[in-house]
Each structure stands twice: as structure tokens, then as C-alpha cells.
Design an enzyme around this catalytic site. Sequence first.
Site, PDB file in Angstrom:
ATOM      1  N   THR A   1     -50.062 100.058 -33.400  1.00 53.58           N
ATOM      2  CA  THR A   1     -50.852  98.821 -33.320  1.00 53.58           C
ATOM      3  C   THR A   1     -52.319  99.236 -33.384  1.00 53.58           C
ATOM      4  O   THR A   1     -52.857  99.795 -32.429  1.00 53.58           O
ATOM      5  CB  THR A   1     -50.555  98.079 -32.007  1.00 53.58           C
ATOM      6  OG1 THR A   1     -49.142  97.908 -31.882  1.00 53.58           O
ATOM      7  CG2 THR A   1     -51.231  96.718 -31.995  1.00 53.58           C
TER       8      THR A   1
ATOM      9  N   LYS B   1     -49.383  91.446 -35.896  1.00 53.59           N
ATOM     10  CA  LYS B   1     -48.962  92.214 -34.717  1.00 53.59           C
ATOM     11  C   LYS B   1     -49.913  91.941 -33.536  1.00 53.59           C
ATOM     12  O   LYS B   1     -49.483  91.706 -32.408  1.00 53.59           O
ATOM     13  CB  LYS B   1     -48.928  93.705 -35.053  1.00 53.59           C
ATOM     14  CG  LYS B   1     -48.713  94.633 -33.874  1.00 53.59           C
ATOM     15  CD  LYS B   1     -47.393  94.407 -33.159  1.00 53.59           C
ATOM     16  CE  LYS B   1     -47.332  95.169 -31.854  1.00 53.59           C
ATOM     17  NZ  LYS B   1     -46.193  94.816 -31.019  1.00 53.59           N
TER      18      LYS B   1
ATOM     19  N   LYS C   1     -56.170  97.867 -24.873  1.00 51.22           N
ATOM     20  CA  LYS C   1     -56.596  98.203 -26.239  1.00 51.22           C
ATOM     21  C   LYS C   1     -56.269  97.055 -27.197  1.00 51.22           C
ATOM     22  O   LYS C   1     -57.111  96.621 -27.988  1.00 51.22           O
ATOM     23  CB  LYS C   1     -55.858  99.493 -26.643  1.00 51.22           C
ATOM     24  CG  LYS C   1     -56.039  99.976 -28.044  1.00 51.22           C
ATOM     25  CD  LYS C   1     -54.872  99.708 -28.986  1.00 51.22           C
ATOM     26  CE  LYS C   1     -53.517 100.166 -28.593  1.00 51.22           C
ATOM     27  NZ  LYS C   1     -52.460  99.928 -29.581  1.00 51.22           N
TER      28      LYS C   1
HETATM   29  N1  LIG Z   1     -44.525 100.832 -25.961  1.00 59.18           N
HETATM   30  C1  LIG Z   1     -44.282  99.666 -26.543  1.00 59.18           C
HETATM   31  O1  LIG Z   1     -43.584  98.799 -25.995  1.00 59.18           O
HETATM   32  C2  LIG Z   1     -44.867  99.383 -27.910  1.00 59.18           C
HETATM   33  C3  LIG Z   1     -44.282  98.371 -28.677  1.00 59.18           C
HETATM   34  C4  LIG Z   1     -44.778  98.101 -29.965  1.00 59.18           C
HETATM   35  C5  LIG Z   1     -45.878  98.819 -30.424  1.00 59.18           C
HETATM   36  N2  LIG Z   1     -46.459  99.779 -29.630  1.00 59.18           N
HETATM   37  C6  LIG Z   1     -47.604 100.521 -30.191  1.00 59.18           C
HETATM   38  O2  LIG Z   1     -47.081 101.743 -30.679  1.00 59.18           O
HETATM   39  C7  LIG Z   1     -48.052 102.782 -30.528  1.00 59.18           C
HETATM   40  C8  LIG Z   1     -47.458 103.904 -29.688  1.00 59.18           C
HETATM   41  O3  LIG Z   1     -47.102 103.372 -28.423  1.00 59.18           O
HETATM   42  P1  LIG Z   1     -46.273 104.229 -27.347  1.00 59.18           P
HETATM   43  O4  LIG Z   1     -45.855 103.289 -26.288  1.00 59.18           O
HETATM   44  O5  LIG Z   1     -45.277 105.076 -28.053  1.00 59.18           O
HETATM   45  O6  LIG Z   1     -47.454 105.160 -26.785  1.00 59.18           O
HETATM   46  P2  LIG Z   1     -47.358 106.553 -26.010  1.00 59.18           P
HETATM   47  O7  LIG Z   1     -46.017 106.754 -25.399  1.00 59.18           O
HETATM   48  O8  LIG Z   1     -48.571 106.609 -25.150  1.00 59.18           O
HETATM   49  O9  LIG Z   1     -47.504 107.641 -27.193  1.00 59.18           O
HETATM   50  C9  LIG Z   1     -48.730 107.792 -27.857  1.00 59.18           C
HETATM   51  C10 LIG Z   1     -48.606 108.834 -28.951  1.00 59.18           C
HETATM   52  O10 LIG Z   1     -49.918 109.030 -29.541  1.00 59.18           O
HETATM   53  C11 LIG Z   1     -50.272 110.429 -29.455  1.00 59.18           C
HETATM   54  N3  LIG Z   1     -51.723 110.558 -29.308  1.00 59.18           N
HETATM   55  C12 LIG Z   1     -52.512 109.909 -28.418  1.00 59.18           C
HETATM   56  N4  LIG Z   1     -53.793 110.261 -28.595  1.00 59.18           N
HETATM   57  C13 LIG Z   1     -53.807 111.167 -29.614  1.00 59.18           C
HETATM   58  C14 LIG Z   1     -54.828 111.882 -30.291  1.00 59.18           C
HETATM   59  N5  LIG Z   1     -56.124 111.736 -29.949  1.00 59.18           N
HETATM   60  N6  LIG Z   1     -54.478 112.700 -31.310  1.00 59.18           N
HETATM   61  C15 LIG Z   1     -53.172 112.837 -31.679  1.00 59.18           C
HETATM   62  N7  LIG Z   1     -52.157 112.185 -31.083  1.00 59.18           N
HETATM   63  C16 LIG Z   1     -52.482 111.350 -30.070  1.00 59.18           C
HETATM   64  C17 LIG Z   1     -49.510 110.930 -28.246  1.00 59.18           C
HETATM   65  O11 LIG Z   1     -49.425 112.330 -28.278  1.00 59.18           O
HETATM   66  P3  LIG Z   1     -49.189 113.173 -26.922  1.00 59.18           P
HETATM   67  O12 LIG Z   1     -47.708 113.188 -26.716  1.00 59.18           O
HETATM   68  O13 LIG Z   1     -49.777 114.494 -27.198  1.00 59.18           O
HETATM   69  O14 LIG Z   1     -49.915 112.432 -25.798  1.00 59.18           O
HETATM   70  C18 LIG Z   1     -48.163 110.216 -28.448  1.00 59.18           C
HETATM   71  O15 LIG Z   1     -47.427 110.846 -29.473  1.00 59.18           O
HETATM   72  C19 LIG Z   1     -49.290 102.119 -29.904  1.00 59.18           C
HETATM   73  O16 LIG Z   1     -50.172 101.749 -30.922  1.00 59.18           O
HETATM   74  C20 LIG Z   1     -48.702 100.892 -29.220  1.00 59.18           C
HETATM   75  O17 LIG Z   1     -49.667  99.871 -29.080  1.00 59.18           O
HETATM   76  C21 LIG Z   1     -45.952 100.092 -28.395  1.00 59.18           C
END
Ligand SMILES: NC(=O)c1ccc[n+]([C@@H]2O[C@H](COP(=O)([O-])OP(=O)(O)OC[C@H]3O[C@@H](n4cnc5c(N)ncnc54)[C@H](OP(=O)(O)O)[C@@H]3O)[C@@H](O)[C@H]2O)c1
Length: 292
Positions: free
Chosen positions: A94, A170, A239
Amino acid sequence: MKVGFIGLGRMGAGMAARLLEAGHELTIYNRTRSREQPLLAKGARAAVDIADASRADAVFTMLADDIALENVVYGDGGMLAHLPSGAIHISASTISVALSERLTADHAGLGQRFVAAPVFGRPEVAAAGRLFVVAAGASDAIERAGPLFEAVGQRTFVISEEPRAANLVKLSGNFLIASVIESLGEALALVSKGGVDKGQYLEILTSTLFSAPVYKTYGDLIAREKFEPAGFAVALGHKDIRLVLAAGEELRVPLPLANLLRDRFLNLLAHGGEALDWSAVGALAARDAGAV
Ligand SMILES: NC(=O)c1ccc[n+]([C@@H]2O[C@H](COP(=O)([O-])OP(=O)(O)OC[C@H]3O[C@@H](n4cnc5c(N)ncnc54)[C@H](OP(=O)(O)O)[C@@H]3O)[C@@H](O)[C@H]2O)c1
């Protein structure tokens, strides 16, 4: 298909597993490399680096936010320099409408293709391959990516040739979910302070006019105050609301509710709630009411 996957957080890990199960040849990369282990055991190949993960027919990115995606795409040894001509960058994170526009132009400039494919559904839905994918981009690229969307989701909505449209949809969807969380929190604070059982109240709501999954999922989390572990963290919810407001700013669309929600998220962040699930916004009304 030869597929790269960058970003194995809560969502990415489940999506990547589904791609493997669907038989795609998967090369994975995550900043914290230890997170790759469960997928290596399932047959994925560990990329040497981001450049290596980018040498594929299609590369998913599923990263936290704009900054993370910019680092991966534009950083030294980044994706932009190594994605083959004709290959597709599928951006499932997102992100802002502005970054989506920038990526569309920069990939096109190098003969690469960019598809925005943000998703609806929490991590358990991703792990089950039941996400809803909102896809936008050139129709031939969307068609080529079709089998990949089928692997991660239960349904794909193709909405435009312009990737930015999917990001806007989204963001607006997350704005609506956050609005539901806030309004559910207020309604639950009202009835429970008035002596009504929260569980029974939700049963009435969700088996009558409010039978949508969003009321069931978030009503239950708020009523049980189950904000840990986070499925979708407060920091990410904050965010998204900021990105909604930025999109409104750009298009000159006032969004009074989004402004209120931004303050709700700031409240949680100011009190150390960064890692809680974003449904914790739904607990603030009870606190305001002196009910906890
Ligand atoms: N969770 C939900 O319910 C959901 C649903 C729909 C969409 N989303 C969207 O999907 C995306 C991921 O969400 P998530 O829940 O999977 O988040 P998350 O568990 O916090 O994972 C974030 C990912 O981004 C990586 N990352 C963060 N900062 C970085 C950087 N500076 N350089 C390289 N890699 C970096 C992290 O790597 P590390 O492992 O090294 O920290 C991890 O792989 C977001 O945009 C979120 O808004 C989430």
C-alpha cells in the site's frame, strides 16, 4: 513463471508461499534475511541480493511503505537497474499515488512494465491465498500476471490501465475500514457503558444490517481488546491515513473523517502503541468515556 519476491513480512511471507505452492520458480529476498528460512524449506531460492531477485519474468514487492519501496527500487543495486526489459514489477504494497506514478514512468522509460496490485485481506487471508487483488496497468502485463494473482488471491479486480488508480482504490478502502473501526469503537463504548453486553450487541449487529466481514472481524477484535499480536500494525494504519490525506490534498477533496482518524492514530503512537493492531483505534472511545 520465473518470479522474484521482495518483502517477506506478515503479508509477503504468505503470498510467497502460495506462489510456490502454485508451482512457480521463486527467488526471494528480505532485508532481514532470517525471515526467508521457512520459504527456503518449501523450495524457494534465496537471492544473493535485490539485483539477483530482480532478474525474473515478474517481481513482486510487498514492503512496508514508500521509503522501503524506494530503497529497494532506486537504491544501489536496486530493482530498477536489474529488472529485465519487458519484465513486470508487481507492486502489492500500500503506497502513495505519487510513488505509483513515479514508478510507472521510470519503469516505462527502461522498457520494463509496472503493475499496481495492492491487496485487501489480513495476513491469515494471505496465507490462505484468499486475498482480493485490485490490479491496474497495461492490459498485456495484467494478463501475463494473471496466474500469479490467481495464486495469491480469490478474486482479481482489474480497474484501469493506469496503475495509480489501484493505489487510490486501496487507500480509499483502508480509509473506510479505519472509519468502521472508529465508529464501532464509539458505538461499543456507548452501549457497554450503558450496561449492554458487547458480545450480544455485536451478535445483533452482524446478524442483521451489518453482516459484512469488516464489522465481524473488527467488532470482535475491539470487543475482546485483542490488539496483540498485530495483523496490521498501528504504524502502517497511520501511514495509510496520511497517504489518503495526501491523495485528497492532490485532488482537492476534503476528507474530514480522515483528519479525525489521523489524530486517533497519533494518539496511539504518542502512547507507545506503534506495534499494536490498528483496531486499537477502536479502544479510544471507551477511554474517552472513562469506561476503562
Ligand atoms: N498486514 C495487513 O493486514 C495488510 C493488508 C493489506 C495490505 N498491507 C500492506 O502490505 C504491506 C506490507 O505489510 P505487512 O503487514 O506485511 O508489513 P510488515 O510485516 O511490517 O513487513 C514489512 C516488510 O517491509 C520490509 N521493509 C521495511 N522497511 C524496509 C526498508 N527500508 N528496506 C527494505 N525492506 C523494508 C520488511 O523487512 P524486514 O523484515 O527486514 O523488517 C518486511 O519485509 C504494507 O504496505 C501494508 O500497508 C498490509
